[in-house]
Design a protein around this motif. Structure first.
Motif, PDB file in Angstrom:
ATOM      1  N   LEU A  69      51.990  26.957  40.839  1.00 52.12           N
ATOM      2  CA  LEU A  69      51.342  25.982  41.719  1.00 52.12           C
ATOM      3  C   LEU A  69      49.887  26.357  41.975  1.00 52.12           C
ATOM      4  N   GLN A  70      49.627  27.643  42.123  1.00 51.66           N
ATOM      5  CA  GLN A  70      48.261  28.133  42.279  1.00 51.66           C
ATOM      6  C   GLN A  70      47.910  28.919  41.010  1.00 51.66           C
ATOM      7  N   PRO A  71      47.249  28.272  40.050  1.00 59.87           N
ATOM      8  CA  PRO A  71      46.956  28.969  38.788  1.00 59.87           C
ATOM      9  C   PRO A  71      46.013  30.144  38.998  1.00 59.87           C
ATOM     10  N   LEU A  72      46.102  31.083  38.099  1.00 62.34           N
ATOM     11  CA  LEU A  72      45.239  32.262  38.172  1.00 62.34           C
ATOM     12  C   LEU A  72      43.798  31.910  37.827  1.00 62.34           C
ATOM     13  N   ASN A  73      43.622  30.891  37.006  1.00 59.97           N
ATOM     14  CA  ASN A  73      42.300  30.433  36.582  1.00 59.97           C
ATOM     15  C   ASN A  73      41.483  31.572  35.957  1.00 59.97           C
ATOM     16  N   VAL A 104      52.929  39.684  35.826  1.00 57.53           N
ATOM     17  CA  VAL A 104      53.801  40.613  36.566  1.00 57.53           C
ATOM     18  C   VAL A 104      53.013  41.295  37.673  1.00 57.53           C
ATOM     19  N   TRP A 105      51.779  41.707  37.361  1.00 57.64           N
ATOM     20  CA  TRP A 105      50.929  42.330  38.375  1.00 57.64           C
ATOM     21  C   TRP A 105      50.684  41.366  39.530  1.00 57.64           C
ATOM     22  N   ARG A 106      50.453  40.099  39.219  1.00 63.22           N
ATOM     23  CA  ARG A 106      50.190  39.102  40.268  1.00 63.22           C
ATOM     24  C   ARG A 106      51.409  38.903  41.154  1.00 63.22           C
ATOM     25  N   ILE A 107      52.589  38.915  40.570  1.00 63.10           N
ATOM     26  CA  ILE A 107      53.824  38.777  41.362  1.00 63.10           C
ATOM     27  C   ILE A 107      53.973  39.973  42.296  1.00 63.10           C
ATOM     28  N   LYS A 108      53.640  41.165  41.812  1.00 61.38           N
ATOM     29  CA  LYS A 108      53.759  42.371  42.635  1.00 61.38           C
ATOM     30  C   LYS A 108      52.661  42.458  43.693  1.00 61.38           C
ATOM     31  N   HIS A 109      51.520  41.826  43.435  1.00 60.50           N
ATOM     32  CA  HIS A 109      50.373  41.869  44.355  1.00 60.50           C
ATOM     33  C   HIS A 109      49.900  40.447  44.650  1.00 60.50           C
ATOM     34  N   ILE A 119      42.056  42.855  37.268  1.00 65.59           N
ATOM     35  CA  ILE A 119      42.657  42.526  35.969  1.00 65.59           C
ATOM     36  C   ILE A 119      42.680  43.760  35.082  1.00 65.59           C
ATOM     37  N   ALA A 120      41.601  44.538  35.108  1.00 61.79           N
ATOM     38  CA  ALA A 120      41.575  45.784  34.330  1.00 61.79           C
ATOM     39  C   ALA A 120      42.658  46.734  34.829  1.00 61.79           C
TER      40      ALA A 120
END
Length: 130
Positions: A69-73, A104-109, A119-120
């Motif tokens: 719903l909220q893209p990472l863009n 996966v990183w975005r889900i965790k954070h 991202i790095a």
């Protein structure tokens, strides 16, 4: 045969289509041992993605594959695209692995900002073998 005899490791031969013809018992060849080592000499090169291609793949992955719903863009930030491109060496499979790691990183954070530094960090350290 020697690997199987000595180490008891099953071997799966993967080669060109004519390898199957050489190994088929009804192929007419009566030799007990066949010299097949030259059938594996062909190599394939794969074209690398350009930076623009990488950007397009990232956009398609977010819009069609991820569907959040909220893209990472990610494509909006050129530095992020360059980091992902560099980490994937312009190859499709590593690119998808990197995108998966970012998701996966975005889900965790979930509260972390999407910026080049994060991202790095999401992609971790990669070292080239010596």
């Amino acid at each position: 045969m020697r690997i199987f005899e000595k180490l008891k490791i099953a071997i799966v031969l993967v080669g060109m289509p004519y390898l199957d013809e050489m190994l088929t018992p009804t192929s007419g060849k009566k030799a007990r041992f066949l010299n097949i080592h030259n059938t594996f000499l062909r190599g394939y090169t794969y074209d690398s993605l350009s930076l623009q291609d990488t950007k397009s793949v990232i956009e398609i992955w977010e819009n069609i594959g991820l569907k959040w719903l909220q893209p990472l863009n990610l494509k909006a930030n050129e530095e992020i695209v360059k980091i992902i491109y560099k980490n994937s060496n312009g190859q499709m499979r590593p690119l998808y692995e990197n995108l998966r790691d970012i998701a996966v990183w975005r889900i965790k954070h979930p509260l972390a900002q999407i910026n080049p530094q994060n991202i790095a960090k999401a992609l971790g350290n990669q070292y080239e073998p010596i």
